[in-house]
Structures are given as C-alpha cells and as structure tokens.
Design a protein around this motif. Structure first.
Motif, short mmCIF file in Angstrom:
data_model
loop_
_atom_site.label_atom_id
_atom_site.label_comp_id
_atom_site.label_asym_id
_atom_site.label_seq_id
_atom_site.Cartn_x
_atom_site.Cartn_y
_atom_site.Cartn_z
N LYS A 22 44.48 48.46 41.67
CA LYS A 22 43.15 48.09 41.21
C LYS A 22 43.17 47.37 39.87
CE LYS A 22 40.94 51.72 43.78
NZ LYS A 22 39.90 51.15 44.61
N THR A 54 29.15 37.64 41.48
CA THR A 54 30.50 37.62 40.90
C THR A 54 30.40 37.58 39.38
OG1 THR A 54 30.73 35.21 40.77
CG2 THR A 54 31.32 36.24 42.88
N LYS A 117 32.67 38.88 48.58
CA LYS A 117 33.28 40.22 48.52
C LYS A 117 34.80 40.10 48.48
CE LYS A 117 29.56 42.67 50.87
NZ LYS A 117 29.14 43.33 52.11
N LYS A 118 35.34 39.19 49.27
CA LYS A 118 36.79 38.98 49.28
C LYS A 118 37.27 38.45 47.92
CE LYS A 118 37.23 38.18 54.23
NZ LYS A 118 37.62 37.24 55.29
N ASN A 120 35.77 38.88 44.97
CA ASN A 120 35.66 39.98 44.00
C ASN A 120 36.78 41.00 44.17
OD1 ASN A 120 33.40 39.17 42.51
ND2 ASN A 120 32.01 39.97 44.05
N LYS A 121 37.13 41.30 45.41
CA LYS A 121 38.21 42.26 45.65
C LYS A 121 39.55 41.71 45.17
CE LYS A 121 40.23 45.15 49.22
NZ LYS A 121 40.21 45.56 50.62
N ASN A 124 39.12 41.65 41.13
CA ASN A 124 38.90 42.97 40.54
C ASN A 124 38.55 42.87 39.07
OD1 ASN A 124 38.67 45.76 40.89
ND2 ASN A 124 40.68 46.08 39.99
#
Length: 128
Positions: A22, A54, A117-118, A120-121, A124
């Motif tokens: 993370k 974002t 979402k991808k 941001n993942k 992180n």
C-alpha cells in the motif's frame, strides 16, 4: 506445537507484508496537474470528473501540465475505454489502463469511474 507457532508467525507477518503493498507510487503521486488529451464524450467526462475522483488537477494549457492524460476508446462491453498517463518533462510513460462496461453491473457506474479507480489504486496517493 510447532504448527501452531508457524501459523502464529504467518498471521502476524501477513499484515506487515500487506502494508508494503500500500505504499504510494512516488512517480504517479508526483504528478499534480494534467492536460486531458482526447475528444468526444469520454474525454469530456474525464474533464468534468477527474478532479473529483483523484488527486489530480486539470489544466487546459499543455505547457502548464506535469503530465498528459490521454483518453480513447468507446467504453462498451466490447470496446474498452483506454487511458495513459505520461509525464511531460522528461517524457516518461507512467500508467495505462482500460475499462469496459460489465453487462451484469450496467448501472454500477460504468467504465469511466472504473478507470479512475484503477488509477487511484495504482497510485495510492493521499487524498487531496
């Protein structure tokens, strides 16, 4: 007894390993402003929503952007929306992703939010 000790070690070590996954992606998180490259409804949607979902800020002047967020594709069950994030100076490809509409979850937001979402993942980054 050894089995219990081994299981305890595994259980206590697992959160430490997960925490390493993370960590922020420093290259992606260093990007603060983007120029959105693309035409049509998908590019317009990202211009309207990228800042809301974002850590990125949008600029309409290419020379002021840290990176270019290039958008293409349709975003259906067959043809995905595709996007890339490329640093401008020095030029460096940082991220690419694609997202399709899931026909079983049609009303679940569609491919546009899924792509963010991808991103941001992958990045992180901390919230704004």
């Amino acid at each position: 007894m050894r089995l219990i000790a081994a299981l305890m070690l595994l259980v206590t070590a697992a959160p430490a390993v997960a925490a390493d996954d993370k960590q922020p992606n420093e290259k992606l998180c260093s990007i603060k402003t983007v120029y959105i490259e693309g035409h049509g409804s998908n590019a317009k949607w990202y211009r309207d929503n990228l800042e809301k979902h974002t850590w990125l800020k949008i600029t309409t002047i290419l020379e002021q952007a840290d990176a270019v967020f290039a958008v293409g594709g349709v975003g259906s069950t067959v043809f995905p929306i595709k996007a890339t994030l490329t640093r401008r100076n020095p030029t460096e490809h940082l991220w690419d992703g694609s997202s399709r509409t899931n026909p079983l979850k049609f009303w679940g937001g569609g491919p546009r939010p899924g792509l963010l979402k991808k991103l941001n993942k992958a990045a992180n980054c901390q919230a704004k």
